[in-house]
Every structure is written in structure tokens, then in C-alpha cells.
Design a protein around this motif. Structure first.
Motif, PDB file in Angstrom:
ATOM      1  N   VAL A 106       8.222  -4.591   6.270  1.00  0.00           N
ATOM      2  CA  VAL A 106       8.528  -5.735   7.129  1.00  0.00           C
ATOM      3  C   VAL A 106       9.883  -6.305   6.725  1.00  0.00           C
ATOM      4  CG1 VAL A 106       7.279  -7.333   5.601  1.00  0.00           C
ATOM      5  CG2 VAL A 106       7.666  -7.949   8.002  1.00  0.00           C
ATOM      6  N   GLY A 107      10.640  -6.764   7.722  1.00  0.00           N
ATOM      7  CA  GLY A 107      11.962  -7.311   7.440  1.00  0.00           C
ATOM      8  C   GLY A 107      12.275  -8.497   8.334  1.00  0.00           C
TER       9      GLY A 107
ATOM     10  N   SER B 286       0.809  -1.225   0.000  1.00  0.00           N
ATOM     11  CA  SER B 286       0.000   0.000   0.000  1.00  0.00           C
ATOM     12  C   SER B 286       0.838   1.269   0.000  1.00  0.00           C
ATOM     13  CB  SER B 286      -0.925   0.001   1.218  1.00  0.00           C
ATOM     14  OG  SER B 286      -0.183  -0.079   2.420  1.00  0.00           O
ATOM     15  N   LEU B 287       2.136   1.154   0.323  1.00  0.00           N
ATOM     16  CA  LEU B 287       3.000   2.339   0.413  1.00  0.00           C
ATOM     17  C   LEU B 287       4.173   2.269  -0.562  1.00  0.00           C
ATOM     18  CD1 LEU B 287       3.112   2.590   4.313  1.00  0.00           C
ATOM     19  CD2 LEU B 287       1.815   4.050   2.757  1.00  0.00           C
TER      20      LEU B 287
ATOM     21  N   LYS C 118       2.325  -9.607  -3.883  1.00  0.00           N
ATOM     22  CA  LYS C 118       2.135  -8.989  -2.577  1.00  0.00           C
ATOM     23  C   LYS C 118       3.396  -9.122  -1.721  1.00  0.00           C
ATOM     24  CE  LYS C 118      -0.388 -12.943  -0.610  1.00  0.00           C
ATOM     25  NZ  LYS C 118      -1.653 -13.359   0.043  1.00  0.00           N
ATOM     26  N   GLU C 119       3.429  -8.333  -0.642  1.00  0.00           N
ATOM     27  CA  GLU C 119       4.680  -8.127   0.104  1.00  0.00           C
ATOM     28  C   GLU C 119       5.298  -9.396   0.676  1.00  0.00           C
ATOM     29  OE1 GLU C 119       1.803  -6.572   3.631  1.00  0.00           O
ATOM     30  OE2 GLU C 119       2.282  -5.471   1.825  1.00  0.00           O
ATOM     31  N   ASN C 120       4.480 -10.351   1.176  1.00  0.00           N
ATOM     32  CA  ASN C 120       5.095 -11.533   1.781  1.00  0.00           C
ATOM     33  C   ASN C 120       5.767 -12.415   0.726  1.00  0.00           C
ATOM     34  OD1 ASN C 120       2.581 -12.368   0.722  1.00  0.00           O
ATOM     35  ND2 ASN C 120       2.457 -14.081   2.161  1.00  0.00           N
TER      36      ASN C 120
ATOM     37  N   SER D 161       1.738 -18.686  -6.044  1.00  0.00           N
ATOM     38  CA  SER D 161       2.069 -17.355  -6.577  1.00  0.00           C
ATOM     39  C   SER D 161       3.577 -17.140  -6.575  1.00  0.00           C
ATOM     40  CB  SER D 161       1.389 -16.268  -5.744  1.00  0.00           C
ATOM     41  OG  SER D 161      -0.012 -16.400  -5.781  1.00  0.00           O
ATOM     42  N   PHE D 162       4.225 -17.644  -5.549  1.00  0.00           N
ATOM     43  CA  PHE D 162       5.673 -17.504  -5.435  1.00  0.00           C
ATOM     44  C   PHE D 162       6.372 -18.215  -6.590  1.00  0.00           C
ATOM     45  CE2 PHE D 162       9.772 -19.216  -4.260  1.00  0.00           C
ATOM     46  CZ  PHE D 162      10.437 -18.113  -3.734  1.00  0.00           C
ATOM     47  N   LEU D 163       5.938 -19.415  -6.906  1.00  0.00           N
ATOM     48  CA  LEU D 163       6.590 -20.203  -7.955  1.00  0.00           C
ATOM     49  C   LEU D 163       6.479 -19.516  -9.316  1.00  0.00           C
ATOM     50  CD1 LEU D 163       5.515 -23.786  -6.852  1.00  0.00           C
ATOM     51  CD2 LEU D 163       7.826 -22.805  -6.783  1.00  0.00           C
TER      52      LEU D 163
END
Length: 491
Positions: A195-196, A46-47, A101-103, A153-155
Motif C-alpha cells: 500500500v502506498g 504477509s509478503l 504492522k504495515e499501517n 504502537s506507533f509511539l
């Protein structure tokens, strides 16, 4: 302290809690126990156009990556500093045409770095990233289904010299992120922006009343010589005196929840039952649900009626605030307080929540006098509940001090700003932007207080003249509009 140095800590077996860190020497409040650069980190979806993907500062007019057109940076210096992290992401985003998405982006950044460094990037790193707790086996059916969708989605996104990983291994990386991801704030500490993953920080166990806190130091790229640049990193800071050999702890959740609610959150997110001293003794639960002390105590029926009304009001207030109808928010806050104040104590969680919202929104509407009174009462309640060096208490006290300052109550405002400064010197240190802002405000309010004591009439005359042209503010202090929007996002 040298970035990555772990000379102040050692790893040990904490029994049922598993691995943990303890101090190797006596530490004092405000000491930096260790600092650690992120293994991998991403900006929230979102940012993504408002926050630099390198230093995680919120900036206007960010520069977009010309290749993937997704990543944004303060300038060429930040973009260059981030290239090692971004280059594989850049190619992957170009390949699929959009950023996931971020994750998923974070999982990919973790795996790209694992492949380069086998999970350990420095001599000071105490454990490999893929050895961290992942708790995939403990997920609910719904959470497991969501995880499986993320793996698919990752693959589709993953690309690294055609190397592939098993779905089980990828699932474990997502589990590690879910259990160990650390939320990163902007340079003012007002808004969560990303996030980190910080492997050494993951070794620090939870306690609801911890002896340490964690802040993000955004680093500096201002020097002409790149060799003098400093990296984005977290700092683990001591909140109080810590003896040699004592376990180091941080809190994974805000203390301003009832014991049962904190335990529920910890169980759901981190998959353990908290048995810290605060939870074992239900510390301060009585204050958080306390009723007004009177000769005749309110009946159980009246207390239930008021608490039910409070919960319903809070729900409506959130709706109005989301819609931006701040006048309705204020009206409902006033109505709620009128009903709550005769029954609930000044430390009751629902009362404090209303006071917090009311003071923020009234500041936005520039009704500073009323906002200041609500902020004062909120800080008094927080002081009875929080650790005396809690960062949330420091930030709330800072906002209350600024509100009093804007309201013309220079003595009260200066006093609160000084109290906030003392707390944030412990939690954030002297070089953090928010502490520097506070120092500037402390100096300014001290000058104004001297003027006020010398000639109150002259002080108020000058202040009113200044306010006609421009609202009283300090460089570096967030506008009321920024604070309201930040609060809405955080909630």
C-alpha cells in the motif's frame, strides 16, 4: 511523459465533492494523464519476505537487509535505491526488535518524509500530504479504539532525532492512510502486495463508471548507469475520450456489486454517499440480479430458493478452497450451476462468481476443456456489465484466452488473447509486464493458428506430443497453481 508533470490537469472546486482534478486538454483512450512516484509505500506484512521492498516485484531468493533483518530486496541496486525510505525504518526496527504492522510502518515513512520535505516533495505535487482528507471524526467507536491502539504502537516505534508529534496529529496521519492509501500490485498485476500514498492521485474523485484507471509501473533498475533508472510510480490512464475541462474520475470499488453494496463500501471506507450517475440510476442492477428469460418467468419463491442456495454454496466453496480441497470445490460448483442455470441469467452476480471459481480451479486441476467453457461464459457476462475498457474485464479475458489455448481451442484462445491485449494496451500501456506477456502470447497463438488452419491433424499431433513432456505454457504466463493461490489471496 515526465514523471511528476501535471500539465494535463488542473485542480478545481467540485462543490459538494470538494477538490477535484479536470483535464486541461483533450485526452484519448490509453493516454497517460499523469504519473506520480509514491510519497511513501510499504509491502504487506504477509509478503514481507516474498516482495522487494523497493520495486514491489515478487521474486525468489530476495536479499535481506543485514541491519534490521526485515526488509528484503531483489539485489544491491534495489536496496540502494530504497535507502532514503528505509534508513529510519531500519533503525526503528532494530530498536524495538521487530517490525510493526504495515499501517504503522507506512505512517512512520510518511512522517519521516514530511519532516524532511514539509509534506511536499516536488513542484508538481498539488497538495501537502497532511492536508488530505482523514475523516477521523467519522470513525465508529470500534474503529476509533483500533486507531488509538495503533497510535500507542506507533509511539513505541517512532524515532526521528527525538522529534515528537501530538497523538491528534498522528491520528490524522492514520486517517489519511485509511482514506487515501492505494493498493500496489505485483509486476504481473495478479496480487496485491502493498500500500502506498500518492498525493496527486488522492485529488481524483470517485465514479462507479470512471473515465480513468490507475496502474502501478514498477520502474526499472536494469540499466548500468543509475541515472537511467526509473522510479516506482502510478500512472493515471484515460479509459475513453475525455474533453478539455472534464472532471477526471477513477473507481474506488469494483463495479461488479449492486448499487447499494457499492455505496455501503464507499460510505464505510471513504465516508461519502456516492451519487454518481450509475448509483443514481441503479445502472445494471437489473442485469446483476436478472433471472432467465423464459415464456414462463420463474416464481419469486423459486428465485429466492436458488439465490439463498447460491449464497450458502459460495460460503462452503470458500471454505473448501481455503482448505485446498479443490475436488470438493469443483463438485460443489457443478452442483450449484446445475441448480442456478435454469433460473438465473448469465449476468447474475452469483452465477458469475461460481463460473469464475470453477474455471480457475478446473484450470489448476488441468481440466482445461471444462474450464474453458466456464471461462467463456464468465467473460460473456462480464462484457455485458463492465466498461468496455475495464482492466478487470481485460484480465478475465486474458485468463479465458489462455485456458482455451491450453484446451486446444486455438481459434477461440487467440481471439480472446487479442481482445484482452486491446483492453490492456489502454489500461496498462505497451510497456507493462502483463502487456508484454500478452503480446508474446498473441504472437505465439497467431503462429499456432496458422499451423492449425494449414493442417489441423499435424497441429493437434504436435500439440499432444508437446503436452506429454510439458504442459503448454508461455514464458511470463502464470502457472495454474500461481493463479489459484493469487485468486485465494485476492478474495
Amino acid at each position: 511523459m515526465t514523471l511528476g508533470s501535471m500539465e494535463n490537469v488542473e485542480l478545481f472546486d467540485a462543490g459538494e465533492k470538494g477538490r477535484a482534478l479536470r483535464s486541461t486538454r483533450e485526452l484519448l483512450a490509453g493516454d497517460v494523464v499523469f504519473s506520480e512516484a509514491s510519497f511513501a509505500a510499504v509491502v504487506f506484512d504477509s509478503l514481507s519476505t516474498q516482495v522487494c521492498h523497493s520495486c514491489f516485484r515478487r521474486q525468489a531468493n530476495l536479499h535481506r537487509c543485514a541491519q534490521c533483518k526485515f526488509a528484503h530486496y531483489c539485489d544491491r541496486t534495489c536496496q540502494t535505491a530504497c535507502w532514503d525510505e528505509h534508513k529510519h525504518e531500519c533503525a526503528a526496527v532494530k530498536k524495538i526488535g521487530k517490525a510493526p504492522k504495515e499501517n504503522i510502518r507506512l505512517a512512520a515513512r510518511v512522517l519521516w518524509r514530511v519532516q524532511r520535505h514539509t509534506g511536499i516533495v516536488s513542484d508538481g505535487q498539488l497538495t501537502s500530504v497532511d492536508k488530505l482528507q482523514e475523516h477521523v471524526a467519522d470513525l465508529s467507536a470500534d474503529a476509533l479504539k483500533e486507531l488509538q491502539d495503533d497510535v500507542k504502537s506507533f509511539l513505541a516505534y517512532w524515532s526521528y532525532k527525538r522529534s515528537q508529534h501530538s497523538e491528534e496529529y498522528i491520528s490524522s496521519i492514520f486517517g489519511i492512510i485509511n482514506c487515501n492509501g492505494f493498493t500496489l500490485s505485483d509486476q504481473r498485476g495478479l496480487q496485491a502486495v502493498g500500500v502506498g500514498l500518492f498525493p496527486n492521485l488522492c485529488m481524483v474523485n470517485h465514479d462507479c463508471w470512471p473515465n480513468c484507471t490507475v496502474i502501478l509501473n514498477h520502474g526499472s533498475h536494469s540499466a548500468v548507469d543509475p541515472a537511467l533508472h526509473s522510479k516506482r510510480r502510478i500512472e493515471l490512464r484515460a479509459l475513453e475520450k475525455i474533453e478539455e475541462g472534464q472532471e477526471l474520475t477513477v473507481s474506488y470499488v469494483d463495479f461488479l456489486k449492486l448499487t447499494a453494496d457499492r455505496q455501503r463500501v464507499l460510505k464505510k471506507q471513504y465516508h461519502f454517499d456516492c451519487t454518481c450517475q450509475s448509483c443514481s440510476t441503479h445502472s445494471k442492477d437489473d442485469l446483476m440480479m436478472a433471472v432467465k428469460e423464459k415464456e414462463k418467468e420463474p416464481s419469486a419463491e423459486l428465485v429466492k430458493e436458488v439465490t439463498d442456495f447460491s449464497l450458502e454454496s459460495l460460503s462452503k466453496i470458500e471454505e473448501y478452497r481455503t482448505e485446498g480441497d479443490y475436488n470438493k470445490v469443483v463438485h460443489l460448483c457443478r452442483e450449484s450451476l446445475e441448480k442456478m442455470e435454469p433460473v438465473l441469467a448469465d449476468t447474475h452476480l452469483y452465477l458469475l462468481r461460481i463460473l469464475s471459481i470453477a474455471s480457475e480451479v478446473l484450470s489448476f486441476l488441468q481440466h482445461f476443456g471444462e474450464a474453458a467453457e466456464f471461462a467463456r461464459r464468465m467473460v460473456e457476462g462480464y462484457t455485458k456489465l463492465y466498461h468496455h475498457n475495464n482492466a478487470q474485464l481485460g484480465m478475465a479475458t486474458m485468463r479465458a484466452g489462455v485456458t482455451h489455448w491450453h484446451a486446444g481451442s486455438i481459434e477461440e484462445g487467440h481471439g480472446m488473447i487479442c481482445k484482452a491485449y486491446a483492453i490492456l494496451m489502454i489500461t496498462h500501456g505497451p510497456n507493462h509486464p502483463i502487456t508484454k506477456d500478452l503480446e508474446a502470447m498473441r504472437v505465439q497463438t497467431e503462429l499456432e493458428l496458422r499451423m492449425f488452419k494449414q493442417d489441423q491433424y499435424a497441429y493437434h499431433t504436435l500439440r499432444e506430443a508437446a503436452l506429454k513432456d510439458k504442459p503448454m505454457s508461455m514464458a511470463g504466463e502464470p502457472s495454474a497453481d500461481e493463479e489459484i493461490k493469487a485468486l485465494s489471496r485476492k478474495q
